[in-house]
Enzyme design. Structure first.
Site, PDB file in Angstrom:
ATOM      1  N   ASP A 121       0.810  -1.211   0.000  1.00 46.71           N
ATOM      2  CA  ASP A 121       0.000   0.000   0.000  1.00 46.71           C
ATOM      3  C   ASP A 121       0.850   1.271   0.000  1.00 46.71           C
ATOM      4  O   ASP A 121       0.605   2.200  -0.773  1.00 46.71           O
ATOM      5  CB  ASP A 121      -0.925  -0.025   1.220  1.00 46.71           C
ATOM      6  N   ARG A 146       0.480   3.902  -3.040  1.00 51.10           N
ATOM      7  CA  ARG A 146      -0.244   5.151  -2.768  1.00 51.10           C
ATOM      8  C   ARG A 146       0.690   6.341  -2.564  1.00 51.10           C
ATOM      9  O   ARG A 146       0.299   7.483  -2.838  1.00 51.10           O
ATOM     10  CB  ARG A 146      -1.134   5.006  -1.537  1.00 51.10           C
ATOM     11  N   ARG A 147       1.889   6.086  -2.071  1.00 50.68           N
ATOM     12  CA  ARG A 147       2.740   7.205  -1.672  1.00 50.68           C
ATOM     13  C   ARG A 147       4.100   7.227  -2.368  1.00 50.68           C
ATOM     14  O   ARG A 147       4.487   8.243  -2.946  1.00 50.68           O
ATOM     15  CB  ARG A 147       2.934   7.188  -0.148  1.00 50.68           C
ATOM     16  N   ARG A 159       9.012 -10.731  -3.655  1.00 51.38           N
ATOM     17  CA  ARG A 159       9.125 -12.193  -3.768  1.00 51.38           C
ATOM     18  C   ARG A 159       8.189 -12.767  -4.830  1.00 51.38           C
ATOM     19  O   ARG A 159       8.446 -13.823  -5.382  1.00 51.38           O
ATOM     20  CB  ARG A 159       8.850 -12.827  -2.395  1.00 51.38           C
ATOM     21  N   HIS A 192      13.979  -5.465   6.340  1.00 51.08           N
ATOM     22  CA  HIS A 192      14.554  -4.127   6.225  1.00 51.08           C
ATOM     23  C   HIS A 192      16.068  -4.126   6.363  1.00 51.08           C
ATOM     24  O   HIS A 192      16.795  -3.620   5.492  1.00 51.08           O
ATOM     25  CB  HIS A 192      13.951  -3.192   7.278  1.00 51.08           C
ATOM     26  N   LYS A 234       9.820   2.810   8.045  1.00 49.02           N
ATOM     27  CA  LYS A 234       9.901   2.636   9.496  1.00 49.02           C
ATOM     28  C   LYS A 234       9.124   1.392   9.906  1.00 49.02           C
ATOM     29  O   LYS A 234       8.212   0.959   9.197  1.00 49.02           O
ATOM     30  CB  LYS A 234       9.373   3.871  10.214  1.00 49.02           C
ATOM     31  N   ASP A 271       4.735  -0.220  15.095  1.00 48.49           N
ATOM     32  CA  ASP A 271       4.031   0.402  13.978  1.00 48.49           C
ATOM     33  C   ASP A 271       3.729   1.871  14.290  1.00 48.49           C
ATOM     34  O   ASP A 271       4.526   2.754  13.976  1.00 48.49           O
ATOM     35  CB  ASP A 271       2.755  -0.386  13.682  1.00 48.49           C
TER      36      ASP A 271
END
Length: 334
Positions: free
Chosen positions: A18, A22-23, A41, A81, A99, A181
């Site tokens: 997402d 979206r960003r 993957r 990450h 993050k 989160d």
């Protein structure tokens, strides 16, 4: 930084979820960047995302991505990450990571910092709220303090196994639940506003079957006497997301963290400032990152400061575990 002043890099994007769709990809394209490869993957999903946004290629081979690009944006599940960051840095690529960097996964922080320092590349994390005008105004309005800071977050989050977001409930993949989160953003802001805390403690509880917590509380303290309390909940009920910094003679409040309204209470009266929302919160993050690559600025959140956030998260989890052990091994609320 105008598009004409931005260095034009070829980017590799690790992930196709997402935040990428979206960003990240709209932000990169809006800044005139080229996307050389989308990696994941699932090769078919990577190829479909690449085709949708005009990227040159989709691939399930990370080495292929590295061979085609100048910089890498990592937006995979958290467990990947640090490994992807290290591979990209070793290949001499600039890296911007979503993050948290690792949350409570317990990676070797010294190794990560040493690898980044040894390479002639820019490394940073996408803690985008540092770029928000209202939060920058709040930071500029802070005085010597000390402050009593309170921050609270609550939102419903209960994804079913088929939900694409379900991985966030599995601690070994996500690095933690609401603390890693939503909490990581707010811990980052507190460290950005006041510096590294000298004392950390907290609790976590009400876990999903995958081990990620639905509830967390954090208490921080600084040498100058400033203290902060943060509560984060994935729970039903009225949504909240607020921040208040209260000193002896003034107070600064954001009734909604992303609402763009900053209220200042001082002896001379109350002042309210309103800031326009950012159309794409990652656009200034990429802009600052590109300025750092060009040598004309610094990234919004350098890698070392993202590592500090993970250190705080790990210390919260450690204090919570000690409390559970002292209480006979019963997780708080779980």
């Amino acid at each position: 930084m105008t598009c004409s002043a931005v260095p034009r890099l070829r980017w590799g994007v690790a992930g196709y979820g997402d935040v990428v769709r979206r960003r990240a990809l709209p932000a990169l394209l809006g800044l005139g960047q080229r996307v050389g490869c989308v990696w994941g993957r699932d090769r078919a999903r990577a190829a479909a995302t690449a085709a949708e946004f005009g990227a040159e290629r989709g691939s399930d081979d990370f080495d292929e991505l590295l061979a085609r690009v100048d910089a890498v944006y990592v937006a995979t599940p958290v467990v990947a990450h640090v490994p992807l960051l290290l591979r990209a840095v070793a290949a001499g690529r600039h890296v911007l990571v979503e993050k948290p960097l690792g949350g409570a996964l317990g990676y070797d922080r010294a190794q990560v910092l040493a690898a980044a320092a040894a390479a002639p590349v820019v490394t940073a994390a996408a803690y985008y709220r540092r770029s928000a005008p209202a939060l920058r105004a709040l930071r500029g309005a802070l005085r010597s303090g000390p402050y009593r800071v309170s921050a609270g977050f609550r939102a419903p989050f209960a994804p079913q196994p088929a939900d694409p977001m379900h991985w966030r409930t599995v601690a070994r993949v996500s690095g933690g639940g609401v603390l890693a989160d939503a909490g990581s953003h707010r811990i980052d802001l507190l460290c950005w506003l006041f510096g590294p805390p000298t004392a950390v403690r907290g609790t976590v509880g009400d876990r999903f079957p995958g081990g990620a917590e639905r509830r967390a509380s954090v208490e921080l303290a600084w040498a100058g006497g400033t203290t902060a309390r943060l509560s984060c909940d994935w729970a039903d009920g009225p949504a909240r997301d607020r921040l208040a910094c209260v000193a002896a003679d003034h107070a600064l409040r954001l009734p909604r963290l992303d609402g763009g309204l900053l209220a200042e209470h001082r002896p001379r009266g109350r002042r309210v400032r309103r800031f326009a929302p950012q159309p794409n919160v990652l656009a200034p993050v990429f802009g600052e990152f590109l300025a750092a690559v060009a040598g004309t600025g610094r990234p919004g959140c350098p890698l070392a400061e993202a590592v500090l956030v993970d250190e705080v998260i790990e210390r919260v989890v450690a204090t919570a575990r000690r409390a559970e052990d002292e209480d006979g091994g019963r997780p708080d609320g779980g």
